[in-house]
Design an enzyme around this catalytic site. Structure first.
Site, PDB file in Angstrom:
ATOM      1  N   TYR A 126      24.794  47.409  47.845  1.00  0.00           N
ATOM      2  CA  TYR A 126      23.825  46.590  46.872  1.00  0.00           C
ATOM      3  C   TYR A 126      23.762  45.310  47.435  1.00  0.00           C
ATOM      4  CZ  TYR A 126      21.677  44.873  42.728  1.00  0.00           C
ATOM      5  OH  TYR A 126      20.738  44.313  41.782  1.00  0.00           O
ATOM      6  N   SER A 169      19.330  39.013  43.697  1.00  0.00           N
ATOM      7  CA  SER A 169      20.233  39.231  42.708  1.00  0.00           C
ATOM      8  C   SER A 169      21.252  37.963  43.408  1.00  0.00           C
ATOM      9  CB  SER A 169      20.730  40.494  42.465  1.00  0.00           C
ATOM     10  OG  SER A 169      21.981  40.389  41.853  1.00  0.00           O
TER      11      SER A 169
END
Length: 340
Positions: free
Chosen positions: A204, A179
């Site tokens: 994350y 990501s």
């Protein structure tokens, strides 16, 4: 797999590592998974797609199966997964979808799935590591590992290593779905488990950096054996991945309105969001390439040259030394290392 008139073979092979430079794929931000597969012969090939029953993973499964691939979907909730994939692969191209139980948070469970697949005698041509969790409340897995790093990275690390005996003699592609959030954090070597205080977005980001580094070093270790690895940013897409985010946080970020409707023009549809991972897993343009980070169905540029809405890739995420260090760390944690 053979190449027929008007088609291209998806096979990869050993070759030199290319720099982070676009190759002019002919696709872009709005391309769909179905579009990037046109003209590529994948009939009879086998793919394993984690997260293949929800969000962009479901669209990945749909596109591959409709093109003729046999898709295996390991799922933490197999009953829900079977319902979601019902009817996929029914277009007559010979594709199929199979669901098997597997929880990425439980490494014994991951090992059991992989060993069962290997013992079946089948070969896997593509592994797409798409399952994951994002910005979730603090949680611990196994001996106290931070949950996002454990699920998003370590579970997939064990899966790919355990599947090694089933990799195709014609070459296997491993696709690590990262990501743009990898820009939020490098690997926190001094405190990877957030013992000094948890930040859901930094955790994350660390896990997504790990996804990129994993592909860098896997490709370095195994490309001479025909294994090529890529990582990617799929784009911003409204999917169940945001399940842990309060609506007000997404409204404040400009993603959605008060009614939950997507208002950010840079968001992709799930069909568009699935395209880059499908392209990375199948494109003939990537033969002889590997260890690269992709974006919008092409090789991404370094972050300092990216033009919005593209984000590019951070230097620390493709650093070979960091990739080797993470691989050694992961192997020590899990006790698994099939590529040495």
């Amino acid at each position: 797999m053979t190449t027929t008139p008007g088609t291209s073979d998806m096979r990869g092979s050993a070759g030199t590592v290319r720099r982070q430079e676009p190759i002019g794929s002919g696709f872009g931000m709005r391309s769909t998974a179905e579009e990037v597969l046109r003209g590529i012969d994948v009939v009879g090939r086998t793919a394993i797609v984690t997260g293949g029953y929800s969000g962009i993973g479901l669209e990945t499964t749909r596109a591959l199966a409709d093109a003729g691939m046999r898709v295996v979907v390991p799922a933490r909730r197999p009953a829900e997964a079977r319902e979601a994939v019902t009817g996929l692969g029914d277009r007559g191209a010979g594709g199929s979808v199979e669901v098997a139980a597997m929880d990425l948070a439980d490494l014994d469970d991951v090992t059991a799935f992989a060993e069962a697949f290997v013992e079946s005698g089948r070969r896997v041509d593509a592994v797409i590591n798409g399952a994951g969790i994002m910005a979730c409340p603090e949680g611990r897995v196994g001996p106290g590992w931070e949950r996002q790093f454990a699920v998003n990275h370590l579970g997939h690390f064990v899966l790919v290593n355990r599947l090694r005996p089933a990799f195709s003699e014609d070459g296997t592609r491993v696709v690590s779905v990262s990501s743009a959030a990898h820009h939020r954090s490098p690997i926190r070597w001094d405190d990877p488990w957030f013992g000094d205080g948890y930040d859901k977005w930094e955790a994350y980001g660390q896990s997504k950096t790990a996804n990129v580094l994993f592909a860098v070093h896997l490709d370095a270790l195994a490309r001479d054996a025909g294994v090529r690895a890529f990582s990617l940013h799929p784009g911003a897409i409204a999917t169940p991945l945001q399940r842990h985010l309060p609506r007000e946080e997404m409204v404040a970020a400009g993603w959605i309105d008060e009614e939950g409707r997507v208002i950010n023009p840079d968001f992709k549809t799930p069909e568009q969001g699935a395209a880059t991972q499908v392209w990375a897993a199948t494109s003939p343009h990537l033969v002889d390439l590997g260890g690269l980070y992709c974006e919008d169905c092409d090789i991404a540029v370094p972050a300092d040259r990216a033009e919005p809405p593209a984000a590019g890739v951070a230097d620390y995420a493709v650093d070979p030394g960091q990739a080797e260090r993470l691989w050694a760390f992961s192997a020590e944690l899990t006790g698994v290392d099939a590529f040495r």
